[in-house]
Each structure stands twice: as structure tokens, then as C-alpha cells.
Design an enzyme around this catalytic site. Structure first.
Site, mmCIF file in Angstrom:
data_model
loop_
_atom_site.group_PDB
_atom_site.id
_atom_site.type_symbol
_atom_site.label_atom_id
_atom_site.label_comp_id
_atom_site.label_asym_id
_atom_site.label_seq_id
_atom_site.Cartn_x
_atom_site.Cartn_y
_atom_site.Cartn_z
ATOM 1 N N ARG A 132 0.758 -0.797 0.133
ATOM 2 C CA ARG A 132 -0.238 -0.081 0.035
ATOM 3 C C ARG A 132 0.862 1.267 -0.057
ATOM 4 O O ARG A 132 1.897 1.564 1.361
ATOM 5 C CB ARG A 132 -1.013 -0.182 1.327
ATOM 6 C CG ARG A 132 -2.013 0.795 1.009
ATOM 7 C CD ARG A 132 -2.566 1.488 2.281
ATOM 8 N NE ARG A 132 -2.198 1.887 3.513
ATOM 9 C CZ ARG A 132 -2.174 1.578 4.229
ATOM 10 N NH1 ARG A 132 -2.884 0.750 5.466
ATOM 11 N NH2 ARG A 132 -1.178 2.502 5.457
ATOM 12 N N GLU A 149 4.339 6.989 2.636
ATOM 13 C CA GLU A 149 5.164 6.169 2.713
ATOM 14 C C GLU A 149 4.905 5.197 2.028
ATOM 15 O O GLU A 149 3.752 4.718 1.243
ATOM 16 C CB GLU A 149 5.044 5.478 4.223
ATOM 17 C CG GLU A 149 3.779 4.787 4.590
ATOM 18 C CD GLU A 149 4.280 4.603 5.847
ATOM 19 O OE1 GLU A 149 5.324 3.378 6.299
ATOM 20 O OE2 GLU A 149 2.831 3.955 6.477
ATOM 21 N N ASN A 151 3.637 0.547 2.371
ATOM 22 C CA ASN A 151 3.570 -0.363 3.337
ATOM 23 C C ASN A 151 3.991 -1.924 2.635
ATOM 24 O O ASN A 151 3.424 -1.873 1.665
ATOM 25 C CB ASN A 151 2.659 -0.755 3.981
ATOM 26 C CG ASN A 151 2.148 0.319 4.516
ATOM 27 O OD1 ASN A 151 2.629 0.811 5.978
ATOM 28 N ND2 ASN A 151 1.192 1.667 4.202
ATOM 29 N N SER A 156 -2.867 -2.429 5.901
ATOM 30 C CA SER A 156 -4.132 -3.064 6.677
ATOM 31 C C SER A 156 -5.524 -2.312 5.121
ATOM 32 O O SER A 156 -4.972 -1.171 4.896
ATOM 33 C CB SER A 156 -4.606 -2.989 7.662
ATOM 34 O OG SER A 156 -4.941 -1.334 8.362
ATOM 35 N N LYS A 314 11.065 2.646 5.975
ATOM 36 C CA LYS A 314 11.731 3.642 6.316
ATOM 37 C C LYS A 314 13.044 4.017 5.754
ATOM 38 O O LYS A 314 13.730 4.731 4.566
ATOM 39 C CB LYS A 314 11.424 4.865 7.163
ATOM 40 C CG LYS A 314 10.519 4.100 7.888
ATOM 41 C CD LYS A 314 8.619 5.422 8.016
ATOM 42 C CE LYS A 314 7.798 4.862 8.071
ATOM 43 N NZ LYS A 314 7.129 3.896 8.289
ATOM 44 N N LYS A 372 11.466 10.247 11.011
ATOM 45 C CA LYS A 372 10.968 9.180 11.532
ATOM 46 C C LYS A 372 12.413 8.154 11.573
ATOM 47 O O LYS A 372 13.319 8.235 11.244
ATOM 48 C CB LYS A 372 10.259 8.739 10.396
ATOM 49 C CG LYS A 372 9.301 9.465 10.004
ATOM 50 C CD LYS A 372 8.457 8.743 8.476
ATOM 51 C CE LYS A 372 7.255 9.880 8.103
ATOM 52 N NZ LYS A 372 7.321 9.726 6.533
ATOM 53 N N GLU A 376 6.654 0.855 12.278
ATOM 54 C CA GLU A 376 4.978 0.652 11.337
ATOM 55 C C GLU A 376 4.258 0.438 12.540
ATOM 56 O O GLU A 376 4.439 0.936 13.795
ATOM 57 C CB GLU A 376 4.944 0.151 10.726
ATOM 58 C CG GLU A 376 6.338 -1.206 9.568
ATOM 59 C CD GLU A 376 6.229 0.265 8.272
ATOM 60 O OE1 GLU A 376 5.201 1.114 8.402
ATOM 61 O OE2 GLU A 376 7.596 0.206 8.041
ATOM 62 N N GLY A 377 3.191 1.415 12.251
ATOM 63 C CA GLY A 377 2.517 1.246 12.534
ATOM 64 C C GLY A 377 1.426 1.985 13.553
ATOM 65 O O GLY A 377 0.494 2.643 13.943
ATOM 66 N N ARG A 459 -7.968 7.583 4.630
ATOM 67 C CA ARG A 459 -7.874 8.079 6.090
ATOM 68 C C ARG A 459 -7.948 9.127 6.040
ATOM 69 O O ARG A 459 -6.749 10.057 6.078
ATOM 70 C CB ARG A 459 -6.547 6.962 6.558
ATOM 71 C CG ARG A 459 -6.594 6.683 7.513
ATOM 72 C CD ARG A 459 -5.782 5.723 7.732
ATOM 73 N NE ARG A 459 -4.835 5.533 7.306
ATOM 74 C CZ ARG A 459 -3.401 5.706 7.412
ATOM 75 N NH1 ARG A 459 -3.134 5.284 8.731
ATOM 76 N NH2 ARG A 459 -2.479 6.200 6.994
#
Ligand code: ADP
Ligand code: MG
Length: 492
Positions: A132, A149, A151, A156, A314, A372, A376-377, A459
Site C-alpha cells: 500500500r 510511505e 507499506n 490493512s 523507512k 521518522k 510501522e503502525g 484515511r
């Protein structure tokens, strides 16, 4: 994050505010629609495996520039190929992560698995990337998208995002705006991602073998995961799906004679889909690391395999943003130009001349950047004026676990964000949307055999929030309402 008061507001889908009675009524309907159609999650505050809350959502779809949306869609197969090539470039991954793994224990643990697998030789040549790529539109460049970024693990919301279009369609119809639906692009993320796993299962070619989902101890985002499982079970009833934590794989997993991964006795695993394993907390003991290693050395096809996981760090993203590096992976000059344009400035914090100059730049003008780590998350970044203090607390060597990135300035949109337990009627709030485009790529080191774009997700977060994790608290699920630029006011 303080938003510049001059930040423009995108033209909205419908005229707001809604009349109070209408708003109360449609909100109540939309909440029930969300729960009844699986736009839902487990509650973190009162968790029960027997119940669901609706997932935070935006009542009316947020605007997104059509041209930029379409650009992201067209670019996805190119990005898929890029990531596939990166994942299979041992020299590049090794040199790029060399400084990082000296200080970042988690990345070092992943890298150690990679190194050991390399030494043994890959048992399974094929990998599946379920990617993604996330974007924000950047107001200073005419709302051109910039990549936040990429993923490569546990990408998800493909499941819920697919069900969010019908939810917002329902709301728009209830409000008498059925004509708006034509500007909401179809979203087939769930089918696209699951079909990717099934293609991998077909490559494995053993009728009795199963697809294994690696899950957390507690899955709050259960609907999104179950949608994937149920889609596979309903569309391909001959393929079984198992769910296991890393701890369970450690306890019951073993390799067969040809290094097949065997679970619960003798169930052979064809495909492993990681929805966990991307953060340190998922590995409470050495046992979970051993399980990850066992899976990596097995014949099962991993989404992602360890090299894909590392390609999504990253640090790798930062290295790729240098034109000379990008050239190594993309041959076509037009494609290179197009991909180059979606990158914003990314800077190394390594302990060398370049990294130290970047450090000075961050200390001088921190308001331009986000810092950064290799995590992740959500919830790990340091923004703007908080950067100098964070950097001062680190040694030179510790800094190399981090990267520095230009802050992207997205346009605002206005709307109603509906969260469990929030005020009724909701207030109009300023928001910012992040677009995610899914991609599927399957192949080995020499060939790509499947490569396609697989739908999207949007999002949306409060404009005052730095980050918009949906489960974490300030984000909400949404889908794009595509607007065209008019000559006078652009998208505003
Ligand atoms: P994670 O792996 O934790 O999701 P991200 O790089 O996606 O890390 O950062 C988390 C969030 O921080 C993003 O969803 C976005 O809202 C915000 N963010 C990240 N990078 C930038 C940036 N360069 N400019 C503005 N916001 C950013
Ligand atoms: Mg992110």
C-alpha cells in the site's frame, strides 16, 4: 500539528452544515449501517470477542483531486515493480541498512533472519507483495500527491475500505444526493488483495495446502482481517484459512522433509499472510523470532518475505528518493520521472558528512520536517519544533536509525467525523485525508508474473492531529469524492 491558517479548503461534496434533525437521523442510520456491514472494530476500552463497535468514519466522502487520484492508480504497477526489484537487490538492501542495523535492534533482528536465509539459499523463490502506497496532496505544488510511505507488510483496511463506499453511498442517497455517487470510484481492494493470495496458493499447487494468517494476540481490526478470510472461503471454498499468532507457530510449527511448513499436526501451509510481525511488541520472546525464522526458511510463499519486509523500511524509502538510486531500479526515463515526482525530500541521518549536514539543517529549520524511526503502525514520528530536543537526546550513531523528511502540507476538507461515543449531533471539523493505493506483485528474483493495482483506501484525520491512526484515535475511514480542478480556483 499547527495548521497554517491559510491552508486552503477543498470544495466539498455537498453543502454543509446539514440541518440538525436530518444530521442526527442520518448519523444514527449510518452507524447502524456501518456495524451491520462490517465497517467495525473491536473496542479497545471495553474489549469483548463477542461484540463490535462501528469503526470511526467520515459521514460524507471527503474530496480528493481526481487527476492526482488517477495518477496514483496509474503509478501503482510501476511502484510494485520498483519494490519487487528493491527486495531482490541484496547488495542494495545490505548497504542501505548497514548503519541502521547498528543501532536499531528490531531492524537488526529482521536483517539477521535475512542474512541467515541468504546463506542457506531461499527455499521458496516466489514472494507476494501486498503493498500500500500512501499519499498526501501537497498544496504548495497544486495538490500534487507526495508519497508518505510505502507499506510492504500488513497493509490493512483493504477489507473495510471496500465496504465504506456502499456506506457513504447510502448516506448520500439518504440525504438526496444520489447524483454524487458517480464521483466515487469503485473500490475492489478486498478482491484484489485476496486474489493475490490465491494466485500464490495456485503457484504452490498443492490442493490440500492452506493459507495462514499471522495475527496479533488480540485483533482489534478483526473485521478487516475476517473480510479477507471470508472472501477467500466464499470465493474459493476449496482453500482453507488458518489464523495463528507467532507464539502459536513457535509452539506447533515444524518443517517437513521438503521444508514444507506444517501446523497442527500435518496441515501444510502454502501461503503466509502477515497481519502481525511488523513491530517489536509482536515478538515478546525469542520464540516469536524463531517462528519468523522457521517460516522464512520454509517452502511456504510469504506475503511478505523477509526481503520485502526490509524493502519497506523507512531507511530504504529515504535511499530510493535519490535520483541516482532510483535509476538503478527503473529503466524507463518517463517512469523514473513520474515516480521521482511523488517523492518529497528525504534525508539520511547517518553519522557521516551528508548526515551531519542534514542534522544541522533539521536543527536550524525543524518546522519544515518530520523525523521518522524504522517503525510501522503509527505514533512513532517526531514533528516540527519537537525535532531539536529529540535529536539532542540522541548520540550521532543513534541518529542513523532515523530519517528526516520534508513535511507535506495537505489541503483541508470539512465534514463530520463519527466516532464511537462522540457527540451527537457531530460538529463540522477541519480534516486532512491520506490516500492509500493497494498493489499486488508476485514473482521471483528474475520474473514478475503478476503485477496489478488493487484498489484504494482513504484515511482522514483531524487537521490538528499529526497522525491519523484509525484504531489509535484521531483518524477515520473515508473514501474519495473526486473533484476536478476548475480554472479559477483550482480545487478550492
Ligand atoms: P507509519 O509507518 O507509522 O504509518 P508514516 O510514515 O505513515 O508511518 O507516518 C504516520 C503518519 O504521519 C502518516 O499517516 C501521516 O499522517 C503523518 N506523516 C508522515 N510523514 C509525513 C510528512 N512527510 N508530512 C506530513 N505528514 C506526515
Ligand atoms: Mg503510515
Amino acid at each position: 500539528m499547527s495548521v497554517d491558517e491559510n491552508t486552503p479548503v477543498l470544495r466539498g461534496c455537498i453543502k454543509l452544515p446539514l440541518n440538525k434533525e436530518e444530521l442526527i437521523e442520518v448519523t444514527a442510520k449510518a452507524k447502524d449501517y456501518a456495524i451491520m456491514h462490517g465497517a467495525a472494530m473491536r473496542s479497545k476500552t471495553s474489549f469483548s470477542p463477542d461484540s463490535l463497535n462501528f469503526a470511526p468514519f467520515v459521514l460524507v466522502p471527503s474530496s480528493f483531486p481526481r487527476k492526482e487520484f488517477e495518477k496514483a492508480i496509474v503509478l501503482q504497477p510501476i511502484i510494485n515493480r520498483l519494490m519487487h526489484n528493491v527486495a531482490h537487490d541484496e547488495e542494495f538492501i545490505t548497504t542501505t541498512l548497514a548503519e541502521t542495523i547498528k543501532v536499531d535492534e528490531f531492524t537488526a533482528n529482521l536483517f539477521n533472519i535475512y542474512r541467515k536465509v541468504l546463506a542457506l539459499g531461499f527455499t521458496q523463490a516466489y514472494s507476494v507483495g501486498l503493498l500500500r502506497s500512501d499519499y498526501l496532496a501537497h498544496v504548495y505544488e497544486g495538490c500534487a500527491i507526495k508519497q508518505v510511505e510505502i507499506n510492504t507488510i500488513a497493509s490493512s483496511f483493504g477489507g473495510i475500505a471496500t465496504h465504506l463506499v456502499p456506506l457513504q453511498n447510502f448516506v448520500l442517497r439518504e440525504l438526496g444526493h444520489a447524483e454524487k455517487l458517480q464521483r466515487m470510484p469503485k473500490n475492489e481492494a478486498l478482491a484484489g488483495l485476496c486474489d493475490g493470495m490465491v494466485k500464490a496458493w495456485n503457484i504452490y499447487a498443492k490442493p490440500e495446502s492452506v493459507i495462514l494468517f499471522i495475527i496479533e494476540d488480540i485483533s482489534y481490526n478483526i473485521c478487516d482481517q475476517r473480510f479477507h478470510e471470508f472472501y477467500i472461503r466464499e470465493t474459493y471454498p476449496h482453500i482453507k484459512v488458518l489464523r495463528r499468532t507467532l507464539t502459536e507457530v513457535h509452539n506447533e510449527g515444524k518443517l517437513g522433509q521438503s521444508k514444507e511448513l506444517l501446523l497442527s499436526g500435518n496441515t501444510e501451509v502454502a501461503v503466509i499472510y502477515f497481519r502481525a510481525g511488523y513491530e517489536p511488541g509482536h515478538y515478546p520472546t525469542q520464540g516469536e523470532w524463531d517462528a519468523r525464522y522457521l517460516m522464512e526458511t520454509s517452502l511456504a510463499i510469504k506475503c511478505p518475505s523477509i526481503q520485502y519486509h526490509l524493502a519497506g523500511t523507512k531507511k530504504v524509502q529515504q535511499a530510493l528518493a535519490q535520483p541516482a538510486v532510483l535509476e538503478r531500479f527503473i529503466n524507463d526515463p518517463e517512469e523514473m520521472k513520474a515516480v521521482g515526482k511523488i517523492f518529497t525530500g528525504l534525508y539520511s541521518m547517518d553519522d557521516n558528512e551528508v548526515g551531519n549536514a542534514n542534522y544541522e539543517m533539521a536543527m536550524r529549520t525543524p518546522e519544515k520536517f518530520v523525523l521518522k524511526p524504522q517503525r510501522e503502525g503509527g505514533g512513532n514520528n517526531v514533528y516540527g519544533l519537537d525535532i531539536p530536543d529529540a535529536l539532542k537526546r540522541m548520540s550521532r550513531v543513534e541518529r542513523s536509525a532515523w530519517i528526516l523528511m520534508d513535511l507535506i502540507h495537505p489541503p483541508l476538507s470539512q465534514g463530520y467525523m463519527i466516532r464511537p461515543g462522540s457527540d451527537v449531533p457531530p460538529q463540522i471539523v477541519d480534516m486532512v485525508s491520506e490516500l492509500g493505493i493497494f498493489g499486488v506483485v508476485i514473482g521471483d528474483a528474475d520474473h514478475i508474473i503478476h503485477n496489478y493495482q488493487a484498489g484504494h483506501m482513504l484515511r482522514t484525520k483531524l487537521s490538528t492531529a499529526n497522525e491519523g491512526g484509525v484504531a489509535a484515535g484521531l483518524g477515520a475511514l473515508d473514501s474519495p469524492y473526486l473533484i476536478d480542478s476548475d480554472d479559477e480556483d483550482g480545487y478550492y
